[in-house]
Design a protein around this motif. Sequence first.
Motif, mmCIF file in Angstrom:
data_model
loop_
_atom_site.group_PDB
_atom_site.id
_atom_site.type_symbol
_atom_site.label_atom_id
_atom_site.label_comp_id
_atom_site.label_asym_id
_atom_site.label_seq_id
_atom_site.Cartn_x
_atom_site.Cartn_y
_atom_site.Cartn_z
ATOM 1 N N SER A 94 -52.749 13.975 57.466
ATOM 2 C CA SER A 94 -53.498 13.583 56.274
ATOM 3 C C SER A 94 -53.511 14.718 55.267
ATOM 4 O O SER A 94 -53.423 15.888 55.635
ATOM 5 C CB SER A 94 -54.946 13.239 56.625
ATOM 6 O OG SER A 94 -54.999 12.157 57.519
ATOM 7 N N ARG A 134 -54.977 15.576 50.909
ATOM 8 C CA ARG A 134 -55.594 15.150 49.657
ATOM 9 C C ARG A 134 -54.570 15.388 48.553
ATOM 10 O O ARG A 134 -54.021 16.484 48.431
ATOM 11 C CB ARG A 134 -56.872 15.938 49.374
ATOM 12 C CG ARG A 134 -57.958 15.750 50.402
ATOM 13 C CD ARG A 134 -58.557 14.390 50.257
ATOM 14 N NE ARG A 134 -59.610 14.142 51.228
ATOM 15 C CZ ARG A 134 -60.472 13.176 51.097
ATOM 16 N NH1 ARG A 134 -60.452 12.383 50.052
ATOM 17 N NH2 ARG A 134 -61.381 12.983 52.023
ATOM 18 N N GLU A 177 -57.030 10.611 49.432
ATOM 19 C CA GLU A 177 -56.427 10.911 50.727
ATOM 20 C C GLU A 177 -55.171 10.078 50.949
ATOM 21 O O GLU A 177 -55.130 8.901 50.614
ATOM 22 C CB GLU A 177 -57.417 10.648 51.859
ATOM 23 C CG GLU A 177 -56.873 11.074 53.214
ATOM 24 C CD GLU A 177 -57.883 10.931 54.331
ATOM 25 O OE1 GLU A 177 -58.298 9.776 54.603
ATOM 26 O OE2 GLU A 177 -58.267 11.961 54.909
ATOM 27 N N SER A 182 -52.270 9.457 54.204
ATOM 28 C CA SER A 182 -52.051 9.746 55.618
ATOM 29 C C SER A 182 -50.800 9.032 56.110
ATOM 30 O O SER A 182 -50.351 8.061 55.509
ATOM 31 C CB SER A 182 -53.258 9.359 56.467
ATOM 32 O OG SER A 182 -53.446 7.973 56.451
#
Length: 178
Positions: free
Chosen positions: A80, A82, A90, A92
């Motif tokens: 993950s 940002r 986010e 992932s």
Amino acid sequence: MTRIAVSAVFAAALALAGCIPDGPVGNASVPEPRKPVELQRYLGTWYEIARYEASFQRGCEAVTASYSLRPDGEIAVVNSCRQGSPTGPERSAEAVASPVAGSNGAKLKVSFFRPFYGDYWVLDRAPDYSWSIVGEPSGRYLWILSRTPRLSEARVQALVERAKQLGYDTSLLRRTKW
């Protein structure tokens, strides 16, 4: 071609593109991992401290990698980050990993797109599993990971120095923002 066939070809092309190294070679002679890795101790969340930049991580900050044991014995991987900043949206990606036979747990094969696998080598780690240095045979990827997102500058510099001792061009490292 049918829509399904076109989609399958496109997906395969994307998967193959993800297997092609995309960065400069920062270590022309990546060493074999020397320390065994107890996978049960390696499981859990790791925080990225620094990395070689790669297209699939461009713009990523606050990067984590979480490893857990699956019922079938393989390892579930969730990476993950940002986007754009430590407070950005986010992103992932999920993968599955398997230890390479004869590597004492220090080498894994990781797949985000089966049947295509990439190498994940734990080149060094702390005795207490508080940090690890991860690479792969091409020398194009390098990650410095920790069990905490923030380390003292002295600890970061010591880990960068260790990567340098392993043969890496540490001028290519990009520090992860937290």
